[in-house]
Motif scaffolding. Structure first.
Motif, PDB file in Angstrom:
ATOM      1  N   TYR A   1       0.793  -1.231   0.000  1.00  0.00           N
ATOM      2  CA  TYR A   1       0.000   0.000   0.000  1.00  0.00           C
ATOM      3  C   TYR A   1       0.827   1.284   0.000  1.00  0.00           C
ATOM      4  CZ  TYR A   1      -3.829  -3.166   1.002  1.00  0.00           C
ATOM      5  OH  TYR A   1      -4.750  -4.183   0.921  1.00  0.00           O
ATOM      6  N   ASP A   2       2.122   1.194   0.367  1.00  0.00           N
ATOM      7  CA  ASP A   2       2.922   2.413   0.454  1.00  0.00           C
ATOM      8  C   ASP A   2       4.058   2.491  -0.556  1.00  0.00           C
ATOM      9  OD1 ASP A   2       1.549   3.588   2.736  1.00  0.00           O
ATOM     10  OD2 ASP A   2       2.447   1.994   3.938  1.00  0.00           O
ATOM     11  N   PHE A   3       4.533   1.341  -1.070  1.00  0.00           N
ATOM     12  CA  PHE A   3       5.712   1.374  -1.935  1.00  0.00           C
ATOM     13  C   PHE A   3       5.494   0.750  -3.309  1.00  0.00           C
ATOM     14  CE2 PHE A   3       7.483   1.539   2.395  1.00  0.00           C
ATOM     15  CZ  PHE A   3       8.225   2.705   2.296  1.00  0.00           C
ATOM     16  N   SER A   4       4.388   0.075  -3.526  1.00  0.00           N
ATOM     17  CA  SER A   4       4.197  -0.634  -4.803  1.00  0.00           C
ATOM     18  C   SER A   4       3.556   0.227  -5.879  1.00  0.00           C
ATOM     19  CB  SER A   4       3.319  -1.867  -4.575  1.00  0.00           C
ATOM     20  OG  SER A   4       1.980  -1.474  -4.295  1.00  0.00           O
ATOM     21  N   GLY A   5       3.072   1.417  -5.516  1.00  0.00           N
ATOM     22  CA  GLY A   5       2.384   2.263  -6.482  1.00  0.00           C
ATOM     23  C   GLY A   5       0.913   1.942  -6.633  1.00  0.00           C
ATOM     24  N   TYR A   6       0.354   1.225  -5.683  1.00  0.00           N
ATOM     25  CA  TYR A   6      -1.066   0.854  -5.752  1.00  0.00           C
ATOM     26  C   TYR A   6      -1.961   2.077  -5.936  1.00  0.00           C
ATOM     27  CZ  TYR A   6      -5.611  -1.000  -4.219  1.00  0.00           C
ATOM     28  OH  TYR A   6      -6.933  -1.343  -4.146  1.00  0.00           O
ATOM     29  N   TYR A   7      -1.697   3.126  -5.184  1.00  0.00           N
ATOM     30  CA  TYR A   7      -2.550   4.314  -5.246  1.00  0.00           C
ATOM     31  C   TYR A   7      -2.149   5.281  -6.356  1.00  0.00           C
ATOM     32  CZ  TYR A   7      -4.697   2.757  -0.938  1.00  0.00           C
ATOM     33  OH  TYR A   7      -5.377   2.025  -0.004  1.00  0.00           O
ATOM     34  N   ASN A   8      -1.112   4.937  -7.120  1.00  0.00           N
ATOM     35  CA  ASN A   8      -0.813   5.710  -8.329  1.00  0.00           C
ATOM     36  C   ASN A   8      -1.640   5.223  -9.512  1.00  0.00           C
ATOM     37  OD1 ASN A   8       1.137   7.135  -6.942  1.00  0.00           O
ATOM     38  ND2 ASN A   8       2.812   5.795  -7.588  1.00  0.00           N
ATOM     39  N   PHE A   9      -2.220   4.031  -9.354  1.00  0.00           N
ATOM     40  CA  PHE A   9      -3.082   3.422 -10.371  1.00  0.00           C
ATOM     41  C   PHE A   9      -2.354   3.142 -11.686  1.00  0.00           C
ATOM     42  CE2 PHE A   9      -6.295   4.178  -7.387  1.00  0.00           C
ATOM     43  CZ  PHE A   9      -7.433   3.484  -7.764  1.00  0.00           C
ATOM     44  N   ASP A  10      -1.024   3.011 -11.632  1.00  0.00           N
ATOM     45  CA  ASP A  10      -0.308   2.605 -12.838  1.00  0.00           C
ATOM     46  C   ASP A  10      -0.684   1.186 -13.248  1.00  0.00           C
ATOM     47  OD1 ASP A  10       0.963   5.024 -13.011  1.00  0.00           O
ATOM     48  OD2 ASP A  10       2.786   4.360 -11.984  1.00  0.00           O
ATOM     49  N   TRP A  11      -1.172   0.397 -12.288  1.00  0.00           N
ATOM     50  CA  TRP A  11      -1.569  -0.981 -12.582  1.00  0.00           C
ATOM     51  C   TRP A  11      -2.773  -1.042 -13.521  1.00  0.00           C
ATOM     52  CZ3 TRP A  11      -6.537  -1.702 -11.048  1.00  0.00           C
ATOM     53  CH2 TRP A  11      -7.015  -0.910  -9.989  1.00  0.00           C
ATOM     54  N   LEU A  12      -3.443   0.084 -13.746  1.00  0.00           N
ATOM     55  CA  LEU A  12      -4.552   0.101 -14.697  1.00  0.00           C
ATOM     56  C   LEU A  12      -4.097  -0.307 -16.099  1.00  0.00           C
ATOM     57  CD1 LEU A  12      -6.625   3.294 -13.793  1.00  0.00           C
ATOM     58  CD2 LEU A  12      -7.345   0.918 -13.587  1.00  0.00           C
ATOM     59  N   LYS A  13      -2.796  -0.095 -16.382  1.00  0.00           N
ATOM     60  CA  LYS A  13      -2.276  -0.486 -17.691  1.00  0.00           C
ATOM     61  C   LYS A  13      -2.416  -1.990 -17.911  1.00  0.00           C
ATOM     62  CE  LYS A  13       1.098   3.278 -17.540  1.00  0.00           C
ATOM     63  NZ  LYS A  13       2.542   3.628 -17.407  1.00  0.00           N
ATOM     64  N   LYS A  14      -2.379  -2.749 -16.819  1.00  0.00           N
ATOM     65  CA  LYS A  14      -2.519  -4.199 -16.924  1.00  0.00           C
ATOM     66  C   LYS A  14      -3.929  -4.609 -17.325  1.00  0.00           C
ATOM     67  CE  LYS A  14       0.928  -5.064 -13.287  1.00  0.00           C
ATOM     68  NZ  LYS A  14       1.924  -5.842 -14.037  1.00  0.00           N
ATOM     69  N   THR A  15      -4.907  -3.717 -17.135  1.00  0.00           N
ATOM     70  CA  THR A  15      -6.300  -4.045 -17.436  1.00  0.00           C
ATOM     71  C   THR A  15      -6.709  -3.609 -18.832  1.00  0.00           C
ATOM     72  OG1 THR A  15      -7.224  -1.936 -16.630  1.00  0.00           O
ATOM     73  CG2 THR A  15      -6.828  -3.665 -14.993  1.00  0.00           C
ATOM     74  N   GLY A  16      -5.871  -2.816 -19.497  1.00  0.00           N
ATOM     75  CA  GLY A  16      -6.191  -2.350 -20.834  1.00  0.00           C
ATOM     76  C   GLY A  16      -7.157  -1.182 -20.871  1.00  0.00           C
ATOM     77  N   ILE A  17      -7.394  -0.535 -19.733  1.00  0.00           N
ATOM     78  CA  ILE A  17      -8.359   0.575 -19.731  1.00  0.00           C
ATOM     79  C   ILE A  17      -7.707   1.909 -19.381  1.00  0.00           C
ATOM     80  CG2 ILE A  17     -10.267  -0.943 -19.092  1.00  0.00           C
ATOM     81  CD1 ILE A  17     -10.069   0.205 -16.250  1.00  0.00           C
ATOM     82  N   SER A  18      -6.385   1.923 -19.227  1.00  0.00           N
ATOM     83  CA  SER A  18      -5.725   3.156 -18.782  1.00  0.00           C
ATOM     84  C   SER A  18      -5.915   4.295 -19.770  1.00  0.00           C
ATOM     85  CB  SER A  18      -4.234   2.908 -18.554  1.00  0.00           C
ATOM     86  OG  SER A  18      -3.614   2.448 -19.736  1.00  0.00           O
ATOM     87  N   ASN A  19      -6.086   3.974 -21.056  1.00  0.00           N
ATOM     88  CA  ASN A  19      -6.258   5.021 -22.067  1.00  0.00           C
ATOM     89  C   ASN A  19      -7.675   5.062 -22.639  1.00  0.00           C
ATOM     90  OD1 ASN A  19      -3.508   5.854 -21.972  1.00  0.00           O
ATOM     91  ND2 ASN A  19      -2.947   4.049 -23.196  1.00  0.00           N
ATOM     92  N   SER A  20      -8.601   4.359 -21.999  1.00  0.00           N
ATOM     93  CA  SER A  20      -9.974   4.343 -22.492  1.00  0.00           C
ATOM     94  C   SER A  20     -10.705   5.623 -22.082  1.00  0.00           C
ATOM     95  CB  SER A  20     -10.721   3.119 -21.956  1.00  0.00           C
ATOM     96  OG  SER A  20     -10.809   3.173 -20.546  1.00  0.00           O
ATOM     97  N   SER A  21     -11.851   5.846 -22.685  1.00  0.00           N
ATOM     98  CA  SER A  21     -12.640   7.047 -22.390  1.00  0.00           C
ATOM     99  C   SER A  21     -14.053   6.645 -21.980  1.00  0.00           C
ATOM    100  CB  SER A  21     -12.675   7.961 -23.616  1.00  0.00           C
ATOM    101  OG  SER A  21     -11.370   8.349 -23.995  1.00  0.00           O
ATOM    102  N   PRO A  22     -14.197   6.099 -20.789  1.00  0.00           N
ATOM    103  CA  PRO A  22     -15.524   5.657 -20.339  1.00  0.00           C
ATOM    104  C   PRO A  22     -16.447   6.840 -20.060  1.00  0.00           C
ATOM    105  CG  PRO A  22     -13.952   5.513 -18.545  1.00  0.00           C
ATOM    106  CD  PRO A  22     -13.164   5.870 -19.766  1.00  0.00           C
ATOM    107  N   ASP A  23     -17.731   6.598 -20.214  1.00  0.00           N
ATOM    108  CA  ASP A  23     -18.723   7.637 -19.902  1.00  0.00           C
ATOM    109  C   ASP A  23     -19.146   7.570 -18.437  1.00  0.00           C
ATOM    110  OD1 ASP A  23     -18.909   8.689 -22.537  1.00  0.00           O
ATOM    111  OD2 ASP A  23     -20.121   6.956 -23.115  1.00  0.00           O
ATOM    112  N   LEU A  24     -19.377   6.341 -17.946  1.00  0.00           N
ATOM    113  CA  LEU A  24     -19.862   6.181 -16.571  1.00  0.00           C
ATOM    114  C   LEU A  24     -19.041   5.112 -15.856  1.00  0.00           C
ATOM    115  CD1 LEU A  24     -21.862   6.767 -14.285  1.00  0.00           C
ATOM    116  CD2 LEU A  24     -23.446   5.129 -15.339  1.00  0.00           C
TER     117      LEU A  24
END
Length: 250
Positions: free
Chosen positions: A68-91
């Motif tokens: 929780y403090d050193f892995s970057g969890y709250y930077n949300f860089d891990w979103l890249k692993k989900t394929g949605i980091s560059n998406s444009s969701p509406d809701l």
């Protein structure tokens, strides 16, 4: 609104929310030491017990600091692993169990999207001491709505992404999990997805939290729940050895 976390906030949260565990642990440790002083017994057994207690008390804090403090969890860089980091969701939905450290961060990551936040905490069903304490210090996102796990008040097929971030394990009943995930399934657009992040009941988390790993659920339990709810895909990506990102599509 940008939220800046304090240094070691993650591990301090663990200490605060689970202080009953640490109080009892320290008391038990002191009793072991006192018994050895008053009535000496096997030194080997004494040190085995001391080391076991220290491991059980310190290892969860070390792992929590890492995650929780050193892995970057709250930077949300891990979103890249989900394929949605560059998406444009509406809701987007962010659904929590009364402790919310992520909604303001999600809003910063998806500024053009509408973000709705729901809290499914039920004091009669979700009775863990840690989550009760966490609720008292949680930062409330504007217009957060209280819900039940069997009803999320939104239209069918209206949501692009549902985030369940270290919250869904507070639903202890498997049947309640399935009912809740069926609601998530109902809300997802055909191209939508549920992103769930969880510790698992597995060997790395046993090594980290000892008996505390039973607070989490295995990958198989989650897979069965998602499949029973109707989801057609269920994929896992590791974020540190102790956390899993599940990417599930209807």
């Amino acid at each position: 609104m940008e939220i800046k976390r304090r240094k070691f906030q993650g591990v301090l949260n663990i200490l605060s929310f689970n202080r009953h565990f640490y109080i009892f642990g320290v008391i038990a440790l002191l009793l072991v030491v006192i018994s050895q002083v008053l009535m000496p017994w096997s030194a080997t057994l004494f040190w085995i017990i001391i080391l076991a207690f220290l491991y059980g008390l310190l290892m969860p804090l070390i792992v929590s600091a890492y995650v929780y403090d050193f892995s970057g969890y709250y930077n949300f860089d891990w979103l890249k692993k989900t394929g949605i980091s560059n998406s444009s969701p509406d809701l987007i939905l962010n659904i929590n169990a009364g402790f919310d450290e992520t909604s303001f961060i999600l809003k910063d990551h998806f500024p053009q999207a509408t973000l709705k936040v729901f809290d499914f905490y039920n004091p009669e069903q979700h009775t863990e001491h840690a989550i009760i304490r966490a609720r008292k210090v949680s930062l409330l996102f504007p217009d957060t709505r209280q819900i039940t796990t069997d009803l999320i008040p939104l239209p069918d097929k209206s949501v692009d992404i549902i985030f369940l971030l270290s919250a869904a394990h507070e639903i202890r009943s498997q049947q309640e999990k399935i009912v809740f995930l069926k609601e998530c399934y109902r809300l997802c657009k055909p191209t939508g997805k549920v992103i769930m992040v969880e510790h698992l009941r597995d060997l790395p988390n046993f090594m980290a939290f000892s008996i505390g790993f039973t607070h989490f659920f295995s990958r198989g339990v989650w897979q069965k729940a998602f499949e029973a709810a109707g989801f057609s895909s269920f994929s896992e990506t590791k974020f540190t050895p102790f956390m899993s990102i599940f990417n599930c599509c209807p």
